[in-house]
Design a protein around this motif. Structure first.
Motif, PDB file in Angstrom:
ATOM      1  N   GLY A  90       0.801  -1.220   0.000  1.00 23.43           N
ATOM      2  CA  GLY A  90       0.000   0.000   0.000  1.00 23.43           C
ATOM      3  C   GLY A  90       0.829   1.262   0.000  1.00 23.43           C
ATOM      4  O   GLY A  90       0.317   2.344   0.319  1.00 23.43           O
ATOM      5  N   ALA A  91       2.086   1.148  -0.371  1.00 27.05           N
ATOM      6  CA  ALA A  91       2.962   2.328  -0.400  1.00 27.05           C
ATOM      7  C   ALA A  91       4.173   2.006  -1.261  1.00 27.05           C
ATOM      8  O   ALA A  91       4.552   0.847  -1.440  1.00 27.05           O
ATOM      9  N   ASP A  92       4.766   3.067  -1.792  1.00 27.24           N
ATOM     10  CA  ASP A  92       6.015   2.900  -2.530  1.00 27.24           C
ATOM     11  C   ASP A  92       7.169   2.840  -1.532  1.00 27.24           C
ATOM     12  O   ASP A  92       7.113   3.429  -0.447  1.00 27.24           O
ATOM     13  N   GLY A  93       8.195   2.136  -1.910  1.00 22.76           N
ATOM     14  CA  GLY A  93       9.370   2.031  -1.055  1.00 22.76           C
ATOM     15  C   GLY A  93      10.580   1.656  -1.882  1.00 22.76           C
ATOM     16  O   GLY A  93      10.561   1.734  -3.113  1.00 22.76           O
ATOM     17  N   ILE A  94      11.631   1.235  -1.221  1.00 34.01           N
ATOM     18  CA  ILE A  94      12.862   0.814  -1.893  1.00 34.01           C
ATOM     19  C   ILE A  94      12.812  -0.699  -2.059  1.00 34.01           C
ATOM     20  O   ILE A  94      12.947  -1.453  -1.087  1.00 34.01           O
ATOM     21  N   VAL A  95      12.590  -1.149  -3.277  1.00 31.28           N
ATOM     22  CA  VAL A  95      12.586  -2.586  -3.556  1.00 31.28           C
ATOM     23  C   VAL A  95      14.046  -3.034  -3.679  1.00 31.28           C
ATOM     24  O   VAL A  95      14.723  -2.684  -4.641  1.00 31.28           O
ATOM     25  N   HIS A  96      14.511  -3.799  -2.707  1.00 31.65           N
ATOM     26  CA  HIS A  96      15.930  -4.177  -2.695  1.00 31.65           C
ATOM     27  C   HIS A  96      16.178  -5.656  -2.962  1.00 31.65           C
ATOM     28  O   HIS A  96      17.324  -6.125  -2.919  1.00 31.65           O
ATOM     29  N   GLY A  97      15.109  -6.397  -3.279  1.00 30.03           N
ATOM     30  CA  GLY A  97      15.319  -7.798  -3.604  1.00 30.03           C
ATOM     31  C   GLY A  97      14.095  -8.443  -4.205  1.00 30.03           C
ATOM     32  O   GLY A  97      12.958  -8.147  -3.822  1.00 30.03           O
ATOM     33  N   ILE A  98      14.322  -9.327  -5.172  1.00 31.13           N
ATOM     34  CA  ILE A  98      13.256 -10.173  -5.722  1.00 31.13           C
ATOM     35  C   ILE A  98      13.859 -11.534  -6.005  1.00 31.13           C
ATOM     36  O   ILE A  98      14.977 -11.638  -6.520  1.00 31.13           O
ATOM     37  N   GLU A  99      13.124 -12.582  -5.638  1.00 32.80           N
ATOM     38  CA  GLU A  99      13.640 -13.950  -5.777  1.00 32.80           C
ATOM     39  C   GLU A  99      12.537 -14.878  -6.251  1.00 32.80           C
ATOM     40  O   GLU A  99      11.371 -14.720  -5.868  1.00 32.80           O
ATOM     41  N   LEU A 100      12.916 -15.854  -7.069  1.00 32.61           N
ATOM     42  CA  LEU A 100      11.999 -16.903  -7.502  1.00 32.61           C
ATOM     43  C   LEU A 100      12.571 -18.242  -7.066  1.00 32.61           C
ATOM     44  O   LEU A 100      13.676 -18.620  -7.469  1.00 32.61           O
ATOM     45  N   ASP A 101      11.821 -18.952  -6.230  1.00 34.98           N
ATOM     46  CA  ASP A 101      12.284 -20.240  -5.720  1.00 34.98           C
ATOM     47  C   ASP A 101      11.074 -21.123  -5.455  1.00 34.98           C
ATOM     48  O   ASP A 101       9.949 -20.634  -5.319  1.00 34.98           O
ATOM     49  N   ASP A 141       9.197  -6.356   9.378  1.00 32.35           N
ATOM     50  CA  ASP A 141      10.188  -6.259  10.441  1.00 32.35           C
ATOM     51  C   ASP A 141      10.763  -4.856  10.475  1.00 32.35           C
ATOM     52  O   ASP A 141      11.129  -4.296   9.427  1.00 32.35           O
ATOM     53  N   SER A 142      10.879  -4.311  11.668  1.00 28.25           N
ATOM     54  CA  SER A 142      11.532  -3.010  11.829  1.00 28.25           C
ATOM     55  C   SER A 142      13.028  -3.180  11.627  1.00 28.25           C
ATOM     56  O   SER A 142      13.623  -4.189  12.042  1.00 28.25           O
ATOM     57  N   THR A 143      13.651  -2.197  10.978  1.00 31.12           N
ATOM     58  CA  THR A 143      15.082  -2.308  10.687  1.00 31.12           C
ATOM     59  C   THR A 143      15.722  -0.932  10.573  1.00 31.12           C
ATOM     60  O   THR A 143      15.048   0.056  10.239  1.00 31.12           O
ATOM     61  N   ASP A 144      17.020  -0.907  10.866  1.00 27.41           N
ATOM     62  CA  ASP A 144      17.816   0.310  10.669  1.00 27.41           C
ATOM     63  C   ASP A 144      18.675   0.210   9.410  1.00 27.41           C
ATOM     64  O   ASP A 144      19.473   1.106   9.128  1.00 27.41           O
ATOM     65  N   ASP A 145      18.522  -0.904   8.688  1.00 27.66           N
ATOM     66  CA  ASP A 145      19.343  -1.121   7.492  1.00 27.66           C
ATOM     67  C   ASP A 145      19.056  -0.068   6.431  1.00 27.66           C
ATOM     68  O   ASP A 145      17.910   0.394   6.282  1.00 27.66           O
ATOM     69  N   LYS A 146      20.099   0.281   5.720  1.00 26.50           N
ATOM     70  CA  LYS A 146      19.976   1.185   4.575  1.00 26.50           C
ATOM     71  C   LYS A 146      20.061   0.342   3.303  1.00 26.50           C
ATOM     72  O   LYS A 146      21.029  -0.401   3.109  1.00 26.50           O
ATOM     73  N   GLU A 147      19.051   0.410   2.491  1.00 28.93           N
ATOM     74  CA  GLU A 147      19.004  -0.393   1.273  1.00 28.93           C
ATOM     75  C   GLU A 147      19.038   0.499   0.040  1.00 28.93           C
ATOM     76  O   GLU A 147      18.704   1.692   0.117  1.00 28.93           O
ATOM     77  N   TRP A 207      20.168  -6.202  -3.596  1.00 25.90           N
ATOM     78  CA  TRP A 207      21.210  -5.341  -3.078  1.00 25.90           C
ATOM     79  C   TRP A 207      21.663  -5.951  -1.754  1.00 25.90           C
ATOM     80  O   TRP A 207      20.861  -6.150  -0.839  1.00 25.90           O
ATOM     81  N   ASP A 208      22.945  -6.277  -1.649  1.00 34.74           N
ATOM     82  CA  ASP A 208      23.422  -6.932  -0.436  1.00 34.74           C
ATOM     83  C   ASP A 208      24.881  -6.576  -0.213  1.00 34.74           C
ATOM     84  O   ASP A 208      25.716  -6.750  -1.115  1.00 34.74           O
ATOM     85  N   ASP A 209      25.184  -6.072   0.982  1.00 35.03           N
ATOM     86  CA  ASP A 209      26.554  -5.721   1.350  1.00 35.03           C
ATOM     87  C   ASP A 209      27.199  -4.781   0.336  1.00 35.03           C
ATOM     88  O   ASP A 209      28.363  -4.960  -0.058  1.00 35.03           O
ATOM     89  N   GLY A 210      26.437  -3.811  -0.107  1.00 35.76           N
ATOM     90  CA  GLY A 210      26.975  -2.816  -1.016  1.00 35.76           C
ATOM     91  C   GLY A 210      27.119  -3.264  -2.454  1.00 35.76           C
ATOM     92  O   GLY A 210      27.706  -2.558  -3.278  1.00 35.76           O
ATOM     93  N   VAL A 211      26.585  -4.433  -2.778  1.00 34.42           N
ATOM     94  CA  VAL A 211      26.690  -4.970  -4.138  1.00 34.42           C
ATOM     95  C   VAL A 211      25.296  -5.284  -4.668  1.00 34.42           C
ATOM     96  O   VAL A 211      24.482  -5.918  -3.993  1.00 34.42           O
TER      97      VAL A 211
END
Length: 224
Positions: free
Chosen positions: A102-113, A151-157, A190-194
């Motif tokens: 219900g809001a825009d955000g920073i999409v930092h990952g997509i996976e198909l498994d 989950d609440s987080t302080d991570d920067k993505e 996006w993970d560990d700056g990569v």
């Protein structure tokens, strides 16, 4: 599949008569008709037990893929994602995730498994919105949202992009340059700056993790 056995009973009439204590019924010494043989009682013959076994092999084959390969599920894990298309595309999964949140955000990952517990292929989309990380799981065949964790987080993505600076097809070509084989799962994150694509390539139970950096085109293989 257990091979079918061709059963050809061979019973010597004379031996059967001797064991049964029978004599020549005609009394004239003429040969007994060898077509009159004793029938085995069900369950007594060692061969009869085979006939009662379930055809588990045939059942297993019925769940294989169209190419003849076996699988634990007709729509299961044993597919090649390099050539398999699902009803729900990666872009559609991103759109569905945004609608669910219900809001825009920073999409930092997509996976198909493949999810064994759900018996389905699942898109997992990770989006950071105002200090809350959303993981939205979407059925790749039906488009149904099957889970939404927060989950609440302080991570920067930082955001990933399916087309810029590298597409799935371009990344897969680079990955296959190092490791050939079917793709069992993949993700862009996006993970560990990569920012990188990651592919699991190879046999169903013996695949290798191949990572393609979308910025540098560097390819690394985790052979463990």
């Amino acid at each position: 599949m257990k091979p079918h056995r061709l059963r050809i009973p061979v019973v010597a009439a004379a031996a059967v008569l001797a064991l049964a204590g029978c004599s020549d019924p005609s009394g004239d010494g003429s040969p007994t008709d060898t077509t009159q043989t004793a029938s085995a009682t069900p369950g007594q013959s060692p061969e009869s037990s085979d006939a009662t076994e379930p055809a588990t092999g045939a059942s297993d084959d019925a769940t294989g893929d169209a190419s003849g390969g076996s699988s634990t599920d007709a729509t299961g894990r044993d597919v090649d994602l390099a050539t398999t298309e699902f009803s729900v595309s990666a872009q559609t999964a991103l759109d569905t995730s945004r609608e669910e949140i219900g809001a825009d955000g920073i999409v930092h990952g997509i996976e198909l498994d493949y999810s064994s517990s759900r018996g389905a292929w699942i898109w997992e989309v990770n989006t950071l919105v105002d200090g809350t990380d959303h993981e939205v799981d979407i059925n790749a065949d039906t488009g149904e949202v099957v889970d939404h964790e927060q989950d609440s987080t302080d991570d920067k993505e930082e955001a990933i992009d399916l087309n810029d600076p590298m597409t799935f097809e371009q990344a897969l070509d680079l990955a296959h340059g190092k490791v050939e084989g079917p793709v069992r799962s993949w993700k862009l994150e996006w993970d560990d700056g990569v920012r990188a694509y990651q592919f699991d390539i190879g046999d169903l139970h013996n695949d290798q993790e191949v990572t393609v950096n979308v910025e540098t085109s560097a390819v690394t293989v985790d052979r463990d």
